[in-house]
Design an enzyme around this catalytic site. Structure first.
Site, PDB file in Angstrom:
ATOM      1  N   GLY A 161      42.588  33.158  45.198  1.00  0.00           N
ATOM      2  CA  GLY A 161      42.348  33.308  43.765  1.00  0.00           C
ATOM      3  C   GLY A 161      42.135  32.019  42.997  1.00  0.00           C
ATOM      4  O   GLY A 161      41.516  32.009  41.943  1.00  0.00           O
ATOM      5  N   GLU A 168      46.773  27.058  40.882  1.00  0.00           N
ATOM      6  CA  GLU A 168      46.956  28.497  41.120  1.00  0.00           C
ATOM      7  C   GLU A 168      46.204  29.303  40.076  1.00  0.00           C
ATOM      8  O   GLU A 168      45.981  28.826  38.957  1.00  0.00           O
ATOM      9  CB  GLU A 168      48.467  28.787  41.081  1.00  0.00           C
ATOM     10  CG  GLU A 168      48.892  30.225  41.168  1.00  0.00           C
ATOM     11  CD  GLU A 168      48.595  30.906  42.493  1.00  0.00           C
ATOM     12  OE1 GLU A 168      47.406  30.971  42.869  1.00  0.00           O
ATOM     13  OE2 GLU A 168      49.545  31.402  43.130  1.00  0.00           O
ATOM     14  N   ASP A 169      45.818  30.519  40.432  1.00  0.00           N
ATOM     15  CA  ASP A 169      45.104  31.367  39.476  1.00  0.00           C
ATOM     16  C   ASP A 169      46.026  31.954  38.410  1.00  0.00           C
ATOM     17  O   ASP A 169      45.738  31.914  37.227  1.00  0.00           O
ATOM     18  CB  ASP A 169      44.320  32.482  40.190  1.00  0.00           C
ATOM     19  CG  ASP A 169      45.177  33.306  41.156  1.00  0.00           C
ATOM     20  OD1 ASP A 169      46.376  32.988  41.340  1.00  0.00           O
ATOM     21  OD2 ASP A 169      44.643  34.260  41.735  1.00  0.00           O
ATOM     22  N   ASP A 202      52.872  35.328  37.874  1.00  0.00           N
ATOM     23  CA  ASP A 202      53.247  36.644  37.368  1.00  0.00           C
ATOM     24  C   ASP A 202      54.776  36.742  37.426  1.00  0.00           C
ATOM     25  O   ASP A 202      55.457  36.234  36.544  1.00  0.00           O
ATOM     26  CB  ASP A 202      52.525  37.669  38.257  1.00  0.00           C
ATOM     27  CG  ASP A 202      52.661  39.098  37.807  1.00  0.00           C
ATOM     28  OD1 ASP A 202      52.826  39.343  36.609  1.00  0.00           O
ATOM     29  OD2 ASP A 202      52.587  40.007  38.662  1.00  0.00           O
ATOM     30  N   LYS A 230      51.592  34.948  33.038  1.00  0.00           N
ATOM     31  CA  LYS A 230      52.112  36.202  32.472  1.00  0.00           C
ATOM     32  C   LYS A 230      53.617  36.059  32.323  1.00  0.00           C
ATOM     33  O   LYS A 230      54.384  36.590  33.119  1.00  0.00           O
ATOM     34  CB  LYS A 230      51.846  37.357  33.444  1.00  0.00           C
ATOM     35  CG  LYS A 230      50.540  38.087  33.300  1.00  0.00           C
ATOM     36  CD  LYS A 230      50.609  39.347  34.161  1.00  0.00           C
ATOM     37  CE  LYS A 230      49.247  39.696  34.695  1.00  0.00           C
ATOM     38  NZ  LYS A 230      49.312  40.797  35.679  1.00  0.00           N
ATOM     39  N   PHE A 280      46.811  43.880  33.998  1.00  0.00           N
ATOM     40  CA  PHE A 280      46.243  43.444  35.268  1.00  0.00           C
ATOM     41  C   PHE A 280      44.825  42.938  35.034  1.00  0.00           C
ATOM     42  O   PHE A 280      43.989  43.636  34.470  1.00  0.00           O
ATOM     43  CB  PHE A 280      46.257  44.564  36.311  1.00  0.00           C
ATOM     44  CG  PHE A 280      46.138  44.017  37.695  1.00  0.00           C
ATOM     45  CD1 PHE A 280      47.243  43.480  38.343  1.00  0.00           C
ATOM     46  CD2 PHE A 280      44.909  43.984  38.351  1.00  0.00           C
ATOM     47  CE1 PHE A 280      47.144  42.932  39.611  1.00  0.00           C
ATOM     48  CE2 PHE A 280      44.796  43.438  39.616  1.00  0.00           C
ATOM     49  CZ  PHE A 280      45.909  42.917  40.252  1.00  0.00           C
ATOM     50  N   VAL A 281      44.585  41.706  35.449  1.00  0.00           N
ATOM     51  CA  VAL A 281      43.305  41.062  35.176  1.00  0.00           C
ATOM     52  C   VAL A 281      42.556  40.747  36.463  1.00  0.00           C
ATOM     53  O   VAL A 281      43.149  40.673  37.540  1.00  0.00           O
ATOM     54  CB  VAL A 281      43.499  39.771  34.345  1.00  0.00           C
ATOM     55  CG1 VAL A 281      44.026  40.094  32.963  1.00  0.00           C
ATOM     56  CG2 VAL A 281      44.422  38.784  35.055  1.00  0.00           C
ATOM     57  N   ARG A 335      35.519  38.497  42.503  1.00  0.00           N
ATOM     58  CA  ARG A 335      36.032  37.136  42.293  1.00  0.00           C
ATOM     59  C   ARG A 335      34.985  36.248  41.629  1.00  0.00           C
ATOM     60  O   ARG A 335      35.300  35.223  41.048  1.00  0.00           O
ATOM     61  CB  ARG A 335      36.421  36.497  43.633  1.00  0.00           C
ATOM     62  CG  ARG A 335      37.625  37.135  44.315  1.00  0.00           C
ATOM     63  CD  ARG A 335      38.034  36.289  45.511  1.00  0.00           C
ATOM     64  NE  ARG A 335      38.951  36.960  46.415  1.00  0.00           N
ATOM     65  CZ  ARG A 335      40.275  36.978  46.285  1.00  0.00           C
ATOM     66  NH1 ARG A 335      40.851  36.387  45.267  1.00  0.00           N
ATOM     67  NH2 ARG A 335      41.024  37.602  47.177  1.00  0.00           N
TER      68      ARG A 335
HETATM   69  P1  IMP Z   1      53.846  36.487  41.551  1.00  0.00           P
HETATM   70  O1  IMP Z   1      54.484  36.133  42.863  1.00  0.00           O
HETATM   71  O2  IMP Z   1      54.298  37.825  41.030  1.00  0.00           O
HETATM   72  O3  IMP Z   1      53.955  35.421  40.525  1.00  0.00           O
HETATM   73  O4  IMP Z   1      52.347  36.774  41.886  1.00  0.00           O
HETATM   74  C1  IMP Z   1      51.417  35.814  41.946  1.00  0.00           C
HETATM   75  C2  IMP Z   1      50.187  36.337  42.653  1.00  0.00           C
HETATM   76  O5  IMP Z   1      49.956  37.721  42.387  1.00  0.00           O
HETATM   77  C3  IMP Z   1      48.993  35.612  42.109  1.00  0.00           C
HETATM   78  O6  IMP Z   1      48.734  34.453  42.858  1.00  0.00           O
HETATM   79  C4  IMP Z   1      47.903  36.644  42.250  1.00  0.00           C
HETATM   80  O7  IMP Z   1      47.342  36.550  43.531  1.00  0.00           O
HETATM   81  C5  IMP Z   1      48.605  37.965  42.117  1.00  0.00           C
HETATM   82  N1  IMP Z   1      48.480  38.547  40.750  1.00  0.00           N
HETATM   83  C6  IMP Z   1      49.440  38.659  39.818  1.00  0.00           C
HETATM   84  N2  IMP Z   1      48.991  39.227  38.703  1.00  0.00           N
HETATM   85  C7  IMP Z   1      47.685  39.481  38.927  1.00  0.00           C
HETATM   86  C8  IMP Z   1      46.642  40.049  38.122  1.00  0.00           C
HETATM   87  O8  IMP Z   1      46.794  40.459  36.953  1.00  0.00           O
HETATM   88  N3  IMP Z   1      45.423  40.125  38.719  1.00  0.00           N
HETATM   89  C9  IMP Z   1      45.185  39.696  39.988  1.00  0.00           C
HETATM   90  N4  IMP Z   1      46.117  39.152  40.754  1.00  0.00           N
HETATM   91  C10 IMP Z   1      47.363  39.037  40.234  1.00  0.00           C
HETATM   92 MG    MG Z   2      47.170  33.614  43.702  1.00  0.00          MG
END
Ligand code: IMP
Ligand code: MG
Length: 188
Positions: free
Chosen positions: A47, A103-104, A107, A135, A156-157, A169
């Site tokens: 991402g 990082e993209d 969350d 987020k 969700f994006v 992507r």
């Molecule tokens: P975390 O471990 O919950 O912080 O998740 C991080 C990963 O979840 C990111 O690197 C993304 O790959 C994926 N992710 C979280 N939210 C989204 C979203 O809204 N769209 C797409 N991918 C997401």
């Molecule tokens: Mg990611």
């Protein structure tokens, strides 16, 4: 999966021009902070790729690149359980290097928390985090973010590196997915 954009796109959250303008600002800020440090940018696949390539074009300091892929699994829904594993590791020895993680999106924070722990154990000079999207509302683990492109609501994006089942992507903007049409099970 049907691959027509209008099946999935509720609205554009951040248009292409908005992304590029903010990334130029981040590039200036990072360039000022890393003078003389020759940082290693670590892009989290997949991402983070679009963000990385645009960000590096805005950097005025010498830097090198590497890539890492991690996977977080949810319970078939939009949840990150906190069980994260490395799918592809770095090729670079990061000991004594100034590391900037690119990082993209952050969350729950579980993925980034894990990455930082893994990298810190390898003796880098410093580790900082740069995420395009944040987020904050969804955070379960605290992670110290140094550079944030945009704070976004709990939606969700996709697009601009972020996928829906690996597709879309390539979109130059970040869009919000229509409610109910997509439930990712695995996120890379
Ligand atoms: P975390 O471990 O919950 O912080 O998740 C991080 C990963 O979840 C990111 O690197 C993304 O790959 C994926 N992710 C979280 N939210 C989204 C979203 O809204 N769209 C797409 N991918 C997401
Ligand atoms: Mg990611």
């Amino acid at each position: 999966m049907k691959l027509a954009l209008d099946e999935y796109l509720l609205e554009v959250l951040i248009p292409a021009e908005g992304l590029q303008a903010r990334i130029a600002e981040l590039g200036r800020e990072i360039s000022a902070d890393y003078v003389g440090k020759n940082p290693l940018l670590i892009c989290i696949l997949r991402g983070g790729v679009m963000f990385l390539t645009d960000l590096m074009r805005q950097l005025a300091v010498p830097h090198t690149l590497d890539f890492m892929a991690v996977s977080s699994y949810g319970a078939g829904a939009r949840e990150s359980t906190g069980s994260v594993r490395i799918l592809m590791d770095l090729a670079t020895d990061i000991e004594h290097r100034h590391v900037l993680i690119v990082e993209d999106i952050i969350d729950t924070g579980h993925t980034m928390h894990y990455i930082v722990q893994v990298l810190q154990a390898r003796g880098p000079a410093s580790v900082r985090i740069c995420t395009l999207l944040n987020k904050a509302e969804r955070r379960e683990v605290d992670v110290p973010i140094d550079y944030v492109g945009f704070d976004i609501p709990n939606k969700f994006v996709f697009g601009y590196g972020l996928d829906l089942d690996e597709y879309f992507r390539n979109l130059p903007f970040v869009g919000v997915v229509k409610p109910g049409v997509f439930l990712p099970s695995q996120r890379v």
